[in-house]
Structure formats: C-alpha cells, structure tokens
Scaffold this active site. Structure first.
Site, PDB file in Angstrom:
ATOM      1  N   TYR A  38       0.837  -1.199   0.000  1.00 54.62           N
ATOM      2  CA  TYR A  38       0.000   0.000   0.000  1.00 54.62           C
ATOM      3  C   TYR A  38       0.871   1.248   0.000  1.00 54.62           C
ATOM      4  O   TYR A  38       0.549   2.265  -0.611  1.00 54.62           O
ATOM      5  CB  TYR A  38      -0.904  -0.020   1.231  1.00 54.62           C
ATOM      6  N   ASN A  90       2.149 -11.789   2.957  1.00 56.11           N
ATOM      7  CA  ASN A  90       2.686 -11.250   4.199  1.00 56.11           C
ATOM      8  C   ASN A  90       1.850 -10.126   4.798  1.00 56.11           C
ATOM      9  O   ASN A  90       2.097  -9.719   5.929  1.00 56.11           O
ATOM     10  CB  ASN A  90       4.124 -10.750   3.941  1.00 56.11           C
ATOM     11  N   TYR A 158      -7.673 -10.858  15.315  1.00 59.05           N
ATOM     12  CA  TYR A 158      -6.313 -11.134  14.843  1.00 59.05           C
ATOM     13  C   TYR A 158      -5.962 -12.600  15.081  1.00 59.05           C
ATOM     14  O   TYR A 158      -5.492 -13.298  14.168  1.00 59.05           O
ATOM     15  CB  TYR A 158      -5.318 -10.225  15.555  1.00 59.05           C
ATOM     16  N   LYS A 162      -5.412 -15.431  12.108  1.00 62.98           N
ATOM     17  CA  LYS A 162      -4.105 -16.072  11.967  1.00 62.98           C
ATOM     18  C   LYS A 162      -4.213 -17.586  12.164  1.00 62.98           C
ATOM     19  O   LYS A 162      -3.479 -18.353  11.508  1.00 62.98           O
ATOM     20  CB  LYS A 162      -3.103 -15.453  12.938  1.00 62.98           C
ATOM     21  N   ILE A 191       8.596  -9.601  16.937  1.00 65.72           N
ATOM     22  CA  ILE A 191       9.711  -9.273  16.058  1.00 65.72           C
ATOM     23  C   ILE A 191       9.931  -7.769  16.119  1.00 65.72           C
ATOM     24  O   ILE A 191       8.996  -6.979  15.951  1.00 65.72           O
ATOM     25  CB  ILE A 191       9.416  -9.715  14.603  1.00 65.72           C
ATOM     26  N   LEU A 192      11.171  -7.373  16.324  1.00 63.55           N
ATOM     27  CA  LEU A 192      11.490  -5.962  16.499  1.00 63.55           C
ATOM     28  C   LEU A 192      11.617  -5.258  15.150  1.00 63.55           C
ATOM     29  O   LEU A 192      12.696  -4.810  14.745  1.00 63.55           O
ATOM     30  CB  LEU A 192      12.770  -5.811  17.315  1.00 63.55           C
TER      31      LEU A 192
END
Length: 268
Positions: A38, A90, A158, A162, A191-192
């Site tokens: 996007y 993703n 969510y 998932k 995850i950072l």
C-alpha cells in the site's frame, strides 16, 4: 548458485518490516522480486535500492483488501518476469483499540481483519496457483502468527484470522501438492520491526524478553531467512507446515520464568 536463483517472487507488504527483509534477502539470493505494498513509495524505494545494488526488483501498489488489486499484483509479476514461482502472503494487521474481547470487539473491525489477514491469503494463492501450475511448481509462504496458537485478552479477530491462515496453509498444500506447489506458513513471535520498536514501550518489550527461552527478541531477518529457506529447493519435501519462530516464548509452562526467580531467591 544462489539459493533461489531463477525464481520469481511476489512479496506482499514488502515495503517494511518482515516483508522488506524477505524481499531483500530473496533478491540477494538470486530471485527476481516484486514488492507489493500500500506504501507504494516505500516499495519503489526498496526496488530502486535493490536494482542499484545489481539485483532484479520491481514495485507495485497493493491494497490487500481489494481482490482486483491482489490479482493485478500477480499479473504484473508474470508480465514483468515471465512466471511466478514464489508467493509470500505477508500482509496483515490489527487495531488494538477496536480488536477487543468477544463482547466488545468492533464488528466492522472483525470483518476488516478477516478480509485483510485471511481472505488476502486465499486470493493471493487463488491467483498465483494457475501460474505456478504452468511453471511446473512453486512455493507459497504465508505469514501466520503465534496469536493463532495462543489466546489473548484482546486481539480476538487477529488471533482467529491467523489461526485461519494456519489451516488454509494446510488446505492449499493438500489440494495442490501433486502440482509440485508447496505451501507453508511462518508464525512469528514478537519481532522488532521498526513499527514494533516505535510503538511498543520498552517495559513491555522487557516482559516479552523475560518470558522468552532465549534472552532476546527477534529481528526481521530472523523471519526473512526462513522465507528464503521455504522459497528454496532446500525445503522441497516440506509442505503444509507452520514454522513457529518465537524465541521459545510459548514452549514452556508460563510459570517457569517466575519460578526460576523464586528458586534463585531461595538459594540466597
């Protein structure tokens, strides 16, 4: 020979975070990569950077909530590079102000997340599979989440979407395996990514670290490297699986971290 040389990959949500890592690593390992996002300016910037470094990459706008936009990204990939052999579904997200507990969740947000988190995976695969059949096979990789395996006080939609990605991954693998099309998922823990670093307070990050088996949180490349593995022929006998990449956060009795602290205090 590089690990995914001669493969053509479409990465959705590829302009930042996990998608950016995956697109970059796939390109550096020999794939021709289309970055769909996007944030088209971010996608173009990444593609231009990769091209300047000698890799093959292109960018296209993607609205994961729009079926025509998903189909257009698939067709663009085939037009650009002649085939499609790797799809990394993703795109995903949530809004913790609206994605609440079952009684209080915003029902429009439920519908939005089903569309973006789950239906986009269905549609990306739906449009990509015929091209993979023509190419003699391919690899579909879906971003699930540890939220699909563990409940939460909020993020009801969510987690449900998932979990749906995990099961949809198995269905795709079952239905198209004989066409040499593999489908696997990745379930990240914390995850950072830049978004996580900018939006999650340090004291909350410390809580995640406390309950990890490893003494640190994940980085985007921890997922990106797994994407390369699943895209490559190194994983050619692997399908229908979900890799849980979460630092051992979910593998132990949840009291372990606190009982370790208690045991240490008893030794003093």
């Amino acid at each position: 020979m590089k690990r995914v040389e001669n493969k053509v990959a479409l990465v959705t949500g590829g302009a930042s975070g996990i998608g950016l890592s995956a697109a970059t690593l796939l390109a550096k390992q020999g794939a021709k990569v289309v970055i769909a996002d996007y944030n088209i300016e971010g996608a173009k910037e990444l593609a231009e950077t990769l091209v300047k470094e000698g890799y093959e990459a292109s960018a296209i706008f993607l609205d994961a909530g729009d079926a025509q936009s998903i189909e257009a990204a698939v067709e663009f990939t085939v037009e650009q590079y002649g085939s499609l052999t790797v799809l990394f579904n993703n795109v995903g997200g949530t809004n913790v102000r609206k994605d609440l507990d079952v009684v209080n969740i915003d029902l429009d947000e439920w519908d939005r997340l089903v569309n973006i988190n789950l239906k986009s995976v269905l549609l990306g695969s739906r449009y990509a599979i015929p091209h993979m059949q023509k190419a003699g096979g391919g690899s579909i990789i879906n971003t699930a989440s540890m939220a699909g395996f563990a409940s939460d006080q909020i993020r009801t939609a969510y987690g449900a979407t998932k979990a749906g990605v995990v099961n949809l991954t198995k269905s795709i693998a079952t239905q198209y395996g004989k066409d040499k099309i593999r489908c696997n998922a990745i379930a990240p823990g914390l995850i950072l990514t830049p978004a996580a670093k900018n939006n999650i307070p340090q004291d909350l990050l410390d809580i995640f670290t406390k309950f990890n088996s490893l003494p640190y949180n994940g980085e985007a490349d921890d997922i990106g490297h797994a994407v390369v593995f699943l895209a490559s022929d190194e994983s050619k006998f692997m399908t229908g699986q979900t890799l849980q990449i979460e630092g051992g956060h979910y593998i132990a009795n949840p009291t372990i971290a606190d009982t370790n602290i208690w045991a240490t205090s008893q030794q003093k």
